[in-house]
Design a protein around this motif. Structure first.
Motif, PDB file in Angstrom:
ATOM      1  N   GLU A  31       8.740  30.431   7.315  1.00 47.96           N
ATOM      2  CA  GLU A  31       9.133  30.577   5.919  1.00 47.96           C
ATOM      3  C   GLU A  31      10.041  29.411   5.564  1.00 47.96           C
ATOM      4  N   ILE A  32       9.714  28.694   4.517  1.00 51.29           N
ATOM      5  CA  ILE A  32      10.502  27.501   4.183  1.00 51.29           C
ATOM      6  C   ILE A  32      11.034  27.581   2.756  1.00 51.29           C
ATOM      7  N   ASP A  33      12.048  26.773   2.512  1.00 55.34           N
ATOM      8  CA  ASP A  33      12.629  26.698   1.176  1.00 55.34           C
ATOM      9  C   ASP A  33      11.935  25.577   0.406  1.00 55.34           C
ATOM     10  N   ARG A  34      10.989  25.961  -0.428  1.00 56.35           N
ATOM     11  CA  ARG A  34      10.189  24.953  -1.133  1.00 56.35           C
ATOM     12  C   ARG A  34      11.032  24.106  -2.085  1.00 56.35           C
ATOM     13  N   ARG A  35      12.046  24.730  -2.677  1.00 57.19           N
ATOM     14  CA  ARG A  35      12.858  23.993  -3.653  1.00 57.19           C
ATOM     15  C   ARG A  35      13.731  22.939  -2.988  1.00 57.19           C
ATOM     16  N   GLY A  36      14.162  23.272  -1.762  1.00 58.51           N
ATOM     17  CA  GLY A  36      15.056  22.330  -1.071  1.00 58.51           C
ATOM     18  C   GLY A  36      14.302  21.251  -0.315  1.00 58.51           C
ATOM     19  N   THR A  37      12.996  21.230  -0.438  1.00 63.11           N
ATOM     20  CA  THR A  37      12.175  20.274   0.319  1.00 63.11           C
ATOM     21  C   THR A  37      12.195  18.892  -0.334  1.00 63.11           C
ATOM     22  N   GLU A  38      12.326  17.882   0.515  1.00 62.10           N
ATOM     23  CA  GLU A  38      12.296  16.512  -0.008  1.00 62.10           C
ATOM     24  C   GLU A  38      11.341  15.667   0.818  1.00 62.10           C
ATOM     25  N   ILE A  39      10.432  14.982   0.148  1.00 56.50           N
ATOM     26  CA  ILE A  39       9.502  14.106   0.878  1.00 56.50           C
ATOM     27  C   ILE A  39       9.522  12.728   0.232  1.00 56.50           C
ATOM     28  N   ARG A  53       0.827  -1.212   0.000  1.00 64.98           N
ATOM     29  CA  ARG A  53       0.000   0.000   0.000  1.00 64.98           C
ATOM     30  C   ARG A  53       0.859   1.258   0.000  1.00 64.98           C
ATOM     31  N   ALA A  54       2.137   1.127   0.401  1.00 61.98           N
ATOM     32  CA  ALA A  54       3.007   2.300   0.469  1.00 61.98           C
ATOM     33  C   ALA A  54       3.488   2.734  -0.902  1.00 61.98           C
ATOM     34  N   SER A  55       3.308   1.884  -1.892  1.00 59.74           N
ATOM     35  CA  SER A  55       3.771   2.259  -3.230  1.00 59.74           C
ATOM     36  C   SER A  55       2.739   3.182  -3.878  1.00 59.74           C
ATOM     37  N   ILE A  56       2.672   4.427  -3.371  1.00 58.51           N
ATOM     38  CA  ILE A  56       1.698   5.364  -3.920  1.00 58.51           C
ATOM     39  C   ILE A  56       2.311   6.098  -5.102  1.00 58.51           C
ATOM     40  N   SER A  57       1.464   6.614  -5.943  1.00 61.44           N
ATOM     41  CA  SER A  57       1.950   7.216  -7.193  1.00 61.44           C
ATOM     42  C   SER A  57       2.642   8.546  -6.909  1.00 61.44           C
ATOM     43  N   PRO A  58       3.587   8.955  -7.783  1.00 64.02           N
ATOM     44  CA  PRO A  58       4.296  10.232  -7.614  1.00 64.02           C
ATOM     45  C   PRO A  58       3.334  11.420  -7.558  1.00 64.02           C
ATOM     46  N   GLN A  59       2.226  11.322  -8.296  1.00 65.49           N
ATOM     47  CA  GLN A  59       1.258  12.427  -8.288  1.00 65.49           C
ATOM     48  C   GLN A  59       0.672  12.621  -6.897  1.00 65.49           C
ATOM     49  N   ILE A  60       0.330  11.491  -6.244  1.00 63.61           N
ATOM     50  CA  ILE A  60      -0.255  11.583  -4.904  1.00 63.61           C
ATOM     51  C   ILE A  60       0.777  12.134  -3.929  1.00 63.61           C
ATOM     52  N   LEU A  61       2.032  11.677  -4.073  1.00 60.92           N
ATOM     53  CA  LEU A  61       3.089  12.163  -3.189  1.00 60.92           C
ATOM     54  C   LEU A  61       3.301  13.670  -3.398  1.00 60.92           C
ATOM     55  N   ASP A  62       3.207  14.120  -4.649  1.00 63.85           N
ATOM     56  CA  ASP A  62       3.327  15.542  -4.956  1.00 63.85           C
ATOM     57  C   ASP A  62       2.199  16.349  -4.321  1.00 63.85           C
ATOM     58  N   ALA A  63       0.985  15.801  -4.417  1.00 63.53           N
ATOM     59  CA  ALA A  63      -0.173  16.482  -3.839  1.00 63.53           C
ATOM     60  C   ALA A  63      -0.018  16.587  -2.326  1.00 63.53           C
ATOM     61  N   LEU A  64       0.469  15.495  -1.719  1.00 63.63           N
ATOM     62  CA  LEU A  64       0.698  15.469  -0.272  1.00 63.63           C
ATOM     63  C   LEU A  64       1.734  16.537   0.113  1.00 63.63           C
ATOM     64  N   LYS A  65       2.819  16.607  -0.678  1.00 57.84           N
ATOM     65  CA  LYS A  65       3.888  17.559  -0.425  1.00 57.84           C
ATOM     66  C   LYS A  65       3.335  18.984  -0.469  1.00 57.84           C
ATOM     67  N   GLU A  66       2.557  19.264  -1.493  1.00 60.32           N
ATOM     68  CA  GLU A  66       1.986  20.597  -1.679  1.00 60.32           C
ATOM     69  C   GLU A  66       1.108  20.975  -0.473  1.00 60.32           C
ATOM     70  N   ASP A  67       0.251  20.047  -0.071  1.00 61.52           N
ATOM     71  CA  ASP A  67      -0.639  20.306   1.073  1.00 61.52           C
ATOM     72  C   ASP A  67       0.158  20.561   2.341  1.00 61.52           C
ATOM     73  N   MET A  68       1.180  19.721   2.571  1.00 58.11           N
ATOM     74  CA  MET A  68       1.988  19.863   3.787  1.00 58.11           C
ATOM     75  C   MET A  68       2.690  21.210   3.820  1.00 58.11           C
ATOM     76  N   LEU A  69       3.286  21.591   2.680  1.00 55.54           N
ATOM     77  CA  LEU A  69       4.037  22.846   2.632  1.00 55.54           C
ATOM     78  C   LEU A  69       3.128  24.039   2.869  1.00 55.54           C
ATOM     79  N   ASN A  70       1.924  23.961   2.344  1.00 50.52           N
ATOM     80  CA  ASN A  70       0.998  25.076   2.534  1.00 50.52           C
ATOM     81  C   ASN A  70       0.644  25.261   4.001  1.00 50.52           C
ATOM     82  N   VAL A  71       0.479  24.148   4.711  1.00 55.85           N
ATOM     83  CA  VAL A  71       0.167  24.230   6.142  1.00 55.85           C
ATOM     84  C   VAL A  71       1.367  24.800   6.894  1.00 55.85           C
ATOM     85  N   ILE A  72       2.549  24.276   6.584  1.00 54.70           N
ATOM     86  CA  ILE A  72       3.756  24.705   7.302  1.00 54.70           C
ATOM     87  C   ILE A  72       4.042  26.191   7.030  1.00 54.70           C
TER      88      ILE A  72
END
Lengths: 96, 265
Positions: free
Chosen positions: A55-63, A31-50
């Motif tokens: 202030e964070i460096d969006r480019r240097g972020t890795e998830i 179940r952990a093998s989720i698609s890159p699109q979903i991981l991208d969406a998750l990343k976007e949501d997380m960054l928006n909350v944070i």
């Protein structure tokens, strides 16, 4: 396992429990093998909350999802540029 | 307007075809108008399980490609005139059918039948996509084994991705005596892991082999335990509430001895 079975010489965990445990582990990985699109969406949501708090460096972020032998972890590395004290206050005042 | 139900599992050999045959026959015996579609192109089997293998003239691919009228490809069952089979093609290419065409076919069939039961091939490739394309509901078949439950989990994920939400589960070939000994996963274990609604439990039953040998679905055999389970499942599909059959296997010698000694069986 009841007494009778023990007398009959059955030892150790029942094979059903071995099956359940193995299944649990294999499904965590499957179940952990989720698609890159979903991981991208998750990343976007997380960054928006944070971003509400600092202030964070969006480019240097890795998830990434890291699978170990018996666990799967979501690992995020998010460089913080500046802590945003005022936003905490504004958030709070917005809530009241 | 009828309902299209796909019977799927991911793993092969867990009893999709047997389940399709028995549910369809069960529904037909209740007076419903039913058509079965075998979508396993190249490995058709529903015809032999139903005992209709000698009547095939046209098949699914013929019907879809317009080599015959749809009505001509439908084989009437020997026992129920309100039951038909659309057999898979045996010698044609797997890619002869596309999901869009299946969708159209199911749409046509459900105008005329109460239930369209689609037997899905094993695997998750084109055959799976074809079988699920026109479905309104999905039934996932599994057996109490690690490999089958794992594949069922994968299939449930793919069904949801294909907008077939809330599939129901049939646990096939359960052996109550092994469950009792702790050597087989029980129903609750599987429901917990897969997190879907249970439609029915079919116990392991030698009479299934006998009925498949003869080409007569076990659901019509009043002595068959599995047949009873399939009768119940058919009723549940029509919306009737039927309790699970009791799977107590208390007839074995060991449990008799246990009882004699006063152990809790």
């Amino acid at each position: 396992m009841d007494l009778f079975s023990k007398i009959m010489g059955r030892q150790g965990p029942s094979s059903k429990n071995i099956a359940k445990e193995r299944l649990r582990l294999v499904l965590v990985h499957d179940r952990a093998s989720i698609s890159p699109q979903i991981l991208d969406a998750l990343k976007e949501d997380m960054l928006n909350v944070i971003a509400n708090y600092m202030e964070i460096d969006r480019r240097g972020t890795e998830i990434t999802l890291n699978s170990d032998e018996d666990s799967v972890a979501l690992i995020a590395s998010i460089p913080v540029l500046k802590m945003n004290r005022s936003s905490q206050n504004s958030q709070r005042s917005a809530r009241y | 307007m009828g309902e299209v139900i796909v019977i799927t599992s991911g793993k092969g050999g867990v009893g999709k075809t047997t389940t399709t045959a028995n549910i369809s026959t069960g529904l037909a015996s209740m007076g419903k108008k039913v058509v079965m579609i075998d979508t396993d192109i190249g490995l058709r089997n529903l015809d032999v399980v139903m005992g209709l293998e000698n009547r095939i003239v046209y098949d699914l691919v013929d019907a879809i490609q317009g080599n015959c009228r749809l009505k001509q490809a439908l084989i009437k069952d020997k026992r129920f005139e309100n039951l038909s089979l659309l057999p898979a093609a045996q010698t044609k290419d797997k890619t002869a059918v596309q999901p869009e065409q299946m969708k159209e076919l199911c749409q046509k069939l459900k105008e005329e039948f109460d239930y369209v039961i689609v037997d899905c091939p094993a695997g998750i490739e084109l055959g799976f996509k074809n079988a699920t394309a026109g479905a309104d509901k999905a039934i996932v078949v599994t057996t109490p084994e690690v490999s089958a439950v794992r594949d069922a989990d994968r299939i449930i994920g793919l069904l949801e991705a294909a907008e077939l939400r809330n599939p129901t589960l049939i646990v096939n070939r359960l052996r109550p005596s092994m469950v009792k000994k702790g050597d087989m996963m029980d129903i609750n274990d599987m429901i917990d892991i897969l997190a879907i609604e249970l439609l029915g439990v079919v116990p392991e039953d030698e009479l299934i082999v006998v009925s498949t040998n003869k080409g007569e679905p076990a659901v019509l055999d009043m002595h068959s335990w599995a047949g009873q389970a399939y009768r119940n499942i058919s009723k549940r599909i029509t919306g009737e509430e039927v309790p699970l059959i009791s799977l107590d296997a208390d007839s074995g010698l060991v449990s008799k001895i246990k009882k004699f000694f006063g152990f809790q069986a």
